[in-house]
Design a protein around this motif. Structure first.
Motif, PDB file in Angstrom:
ATOM      1  N   THR A 213     -36.650 -60.025 -44.014  1.00 49.67           N
ATOM      2  CA  THR A 213     -35.912 -60.974 -44.857  1.00 49.67           C
ATOM      3  C   THR A 213     -36.246 -60.804 -46.336  1.00 49.67           C
ATOM      4  O   THR A 213     -35.490 -61.264 -47.196  1.00 49.67           O
ATOM      5  CB  THR A 213     -36.214 -62.419 -44.451  1.00 49.67           C
ATOM      6  N   GLY A 214     -37.367 -60.153 -46.648  1.00 56.48           N
ATOM      7  CA  GLY A 214     -37.741 -59.945 -48.038  1.00 56.48           C
ATOM      8  C   GLY A 214     -37.163 -58.682 -48.638  1.00 56.48           C
ATOM      9  O   GLY A 214     -37.402 -58.383 -49.815  1.00 56.48           O
ATOM     10  N   GLY A 215     -36.386 -57.931 -47.842  1.00 53.09           N
ATOM     11  CA  GLY A 215     -35.770 -56.699 -48.319  1.00 53.09           C
ATOM     12  C   GLY A 215     -34.265 -56.824 -48.357  1.00 53.09           C
ATOM     13  O   GLY A 215     -33.708 -57.918 -48.251  1.00 53.09           O
ATOM     14  N   PRO A 216     -33.560 -55.703 -48.499  1.00 50.68           N
ATOM     15  CA  PRO A 216     -32.090 -55.747 -48.506  1.00 50.68           C
ATOM     16  C   PRO A 216     -31.522 -55.937 -47.105  1.00 50.68           C
ATOM     17  O   PRO A 216     -32.004 -55.330 -46.150  1.00 50.68           O
ATOM     18  CB  PRO A 216     -31.713 -54.381 -49.076  1.00 50.68           C
ATOM     19  N   TRP A 217     -30.518 -56.788 -46.994  1.00 51.47           N
ATOM     20  CA  TRP A 217     -29.839 -56.988 -45.710  1.00 51.47           C
ATOM     21  C   TRP A 217     -28.411 -57.466 -45.973  1.00 51.47           C
ATOM     22  O   TRP A 217     -28.119 -58.047 -47.014  1.00 51.47           O
ATOM     23  CB  TRP A 217     -30.591 -57.968 -44.813  1.00 51.47           C
ATOM     24  N   PRO A 218     -27.483 -57.161 -45.037  1.00 46.81           N
ATOM     25  CA  PRO A 218     -26.064 -57.442 -45.274  1.00 46.81           C
ATOM     26  C   PRO A 218     -25.755 -58.938 -45.230  1.00 46.81           C
ATOM     27  O   PRO A 218     -26.186 -59.658 -44.329  1.00 46.81           O
ATOM     28  CB  PRO A 218     -25.351 -56.722 -44.120  1.00 46.81           C
ATOM     29  N   SER A 219     -25.003 -59.389 -46.210  1.00 43.35           N
ATOM     30  CA  SER A 219     -24.467 -60.754 -46.219  1.00 43.35           C
ATOM     31  C   SER A 219     -23.136 -60.710 -46.948  1.00 43.35           C
ATOM     32  O   SER A 219     -22.795 -59.716 -47.608  1.00 43.35           O
ATOM     33  CB  SER A 219     -25.417 -61.727 -46.921  1.00 43.35           C
ATOM     34  N   ARG A 220     -22.380 -61.772 -46.846  1.00 45.15           N
ATOM     35  CA  ARG A 220     -21.101 -61.823 -47.553  1.00 45.15           C
ATOM     36  C   ARG A 220     -21.303 -61.628 -49.050  1.00 45.15           C
ATOM     37  O   ARG A 220     -20.493 -60.991 -49.714  1.00 45.15           O
ATOM     38  CB  ARG A 220     -20.414 -63.166 -47.275  1.00 45.15           C
TER      39      ARG A 220
END
Length: 367
Positions: A213-220
Motif C-alpha cells: 500500500t506504500g508503493g504504486p498501485w492501480p486506482s481510478r
C-alpha cells in the motif's frame, strides 16, 4: 530504476499536468540536490519542507480567527511560492513524517492547496523519501498519500555523480518531455480507457499487503494521472514511458498495459474521422473501442459542431461492420458532448435512436 536524464524527464512530464513525483532512494543519493538543481536551471525558487520536524498546521495551515470566521493561514513557504507564481515544492523525508503530518499533506501533494491558499499552476510538487527501514524513525507511507504520487526509484549512476561533481549540481540533464496537444492527449486517454475496457479488473486493485500500500498501485485516480502524464513523453521514449507507468500503477500492471499499447497500435483519430475505411472494424473489440474512444475524445476536445458531426462517421462505419456493445459504449459519450449548435445527422438519428434518447437528444433537429 531510472537514469538521471529519465528521472528529469519524468519530473518534467508529470509536472506539466500537476502529477506529483516521489523520488525513492537510500540516504545520500542526492534527491534534494537534483530538485534544487532543476529549479535553479529553470530560474524558479525551490521550497523544501521537512515533514518530520513539522506539525500538521505547518503544512495544512494555521487556524486564525477573523471577523469573518476561522481561516487557515498558509505557512511562509507557501506564500513565497504563491508570490513567485512558479517553482518547486520539495516534500523531503516523506517516510519520516508521522501519520498526522502525512494526512495534512494529502491536499498539498495532489491539489496543491495549503490552508486556504491554492498554489499557482506553475508550482510543481516533488517529494523525497528513504525506504522506511532506512529512514530515521521511519513510518510506512499511508495508502492515500502513496496513491497520489508517481514513484521513481532514484539511483544515479557513477557517471551521473561524476558529471554533477564536475559541472555542478545546478546543471541537470535536459528533459525529453514534450507538451501534448489536444489530439495527442485524447489519443493517450483512449489507450488508457481501451486497456481498462479490455482488463476492467485492473481499474482498482488495492494491495493485499501493508508494504504494497506504500508503493504504486492501480486506482481510478492514478489511471487518470497516467493518461495525463504519459501524453507528455514521446512514443519512442521507452524509458520514460516505463518509468511513469511503473511509478503510477506498479510493475505487473505496467507490463500488461505497455504490452497492450504496442499491440493495439492506434491510428490518428483525425485521420480515422476523415477516412473511416482506414480501420478494420471487424478487428478485436478492445481495439475497436480504443479507436472509437480516441475519435470521441478528438471531437470533445475540438468542441465544434462540425467536428461533432464528422465524428459520427467512424461510429456509423463500425455499426455497419457489426459491434453493438462497443458501439453503444462509444456513442453515449459522443452524444453527451454535443455542442449547443450541433444538429444530429439524419443517418445518426436512424441508427442511434436509443442512445440519443438516453442523452436527451432525440428532439435535436436533424442536419
Amino acid at each position: 530504476m531510472s537514469d538521471l536524464a529519465t528521472t528529469v524527464t519524468v519530473i518534467d512530464a508529470c509536472g506539466r499536468v500537476a502529477v506529483p513525483v516521489l523520488l525513492l532512494s537510500d540516504p545520500g543519493m542526492g534527491k534534494s540536490s537534483l530538485v534544487r538543481g532543476i529549479a535553479a536551471a529553470e530560474g524558479v525558487p525551490c521550497e523544501t519542507v521537512l515533514g518530520s520536524i513539522r506539525e500538521p498546521a505547518d503544512v495544512a495551515g494555521l487556524p486564525v480567527v477573523t471577523d469573518h470566521g476561522v481561516t487557515l493561514s498558509p505557512p511562509a513557504w507557501a506564500q513565497r511560492l504563491a508570490e513567485a507564481a512558479a517553482g518547486y515544492l520539495f516534500l523531503d523525508e516523506l517516510t519520516t513524517c508521522p501519520p498526522a503530518v502525512q494526512a495534512a499533506m494529502l491536499a498539498v501533494a495532489l491539489d496543491r492547496v495549503v490552508g486556504d491558499l491554492a498554489l499557482p499552476p506553475a508550482v510543481r510538487v516533488v517529494a523525497g523519501a528513504n525506504p522506511p527501514d532506512r529512514a530515521a524513525d521511519g513510518w510506512e507511507m499511508s495508502p492515500p498519500l502513496a496513491n497520489r504520487f508517481c514513484h521513481i526509484t532514484f539511483q544515479p549512476s557513477v557517471d551521473d555523480w561524476l558529471d554533477g561533481m564536475t559541472v555542478g549540481w545546478s546543471a541537470p540533464p535536459a528533459s525529453r518531455a514534450i507538451t501534448a496537444d489536444p489530439t495527442r492527449a485524447e489519443a493517450v486517454k483512449a489507450l488508457v480507457t481501451g486497456f481498462i475496457r479490455h482488463k476492467p479488473e485492473h481499474l482498482h486493485t488495492f494491495p493485499r499487503t501493508a508494504e504494497g500500500t506504500g508503493g504504486p498501485w492501480p486506482s481510478r485516480r492514478v489511471w487518470a494521472m497516467l493518461a495525463a502524464a504519459l501524453a507528455n513523453v514521446r512514443d519512442n521514449d521507452a524509458a520514460a514511458r516505463q518509468a511513469i507507468t511503473f511509478g503510477l500503477v506498479g510493475e505487473g500492471v505496467c507490463v500488461e498495459f505497455l504490452t497492450w499499447c504496442e499491440r493495439v497500435d492506434l491510428p490518428d483519430p483525425a485521420a480515422v474521422v476523415d477516412d473511416p475505411s482506414l480501420v478494420d472494424w471487424t478487428d478485436r473489440p478492445d481495439r475497436v473501442w480504443a479507436v472509437l474512444s480516441a475519435v470521441v475524445g478528438w471531437a470533445a476536445s475540438a468542441g465544434t459542431a462540425e467536428a461533432w458531426r464528422k465524428a459520427w462517421g467512424p461510429l456509423l462505419a463500425a455499426a455497419e461492420a457489426g459491434a453493438p456493445d462497443v458501439l453503444a459504449a462509444a456513442a453515449r459519450p459522443l452524444a453527451q458532448c454535443r455542442p449547443a449548435s450541433a444538429r444530429v445527422p439524419a443517418t445518426v438519428r436512424a441508427r442511434f435512436a436509443p442512445v440519443l434518447a438516453a442523452a436527451r437528444l432525440s428532439g435535436a433537429g436533424a442536419a
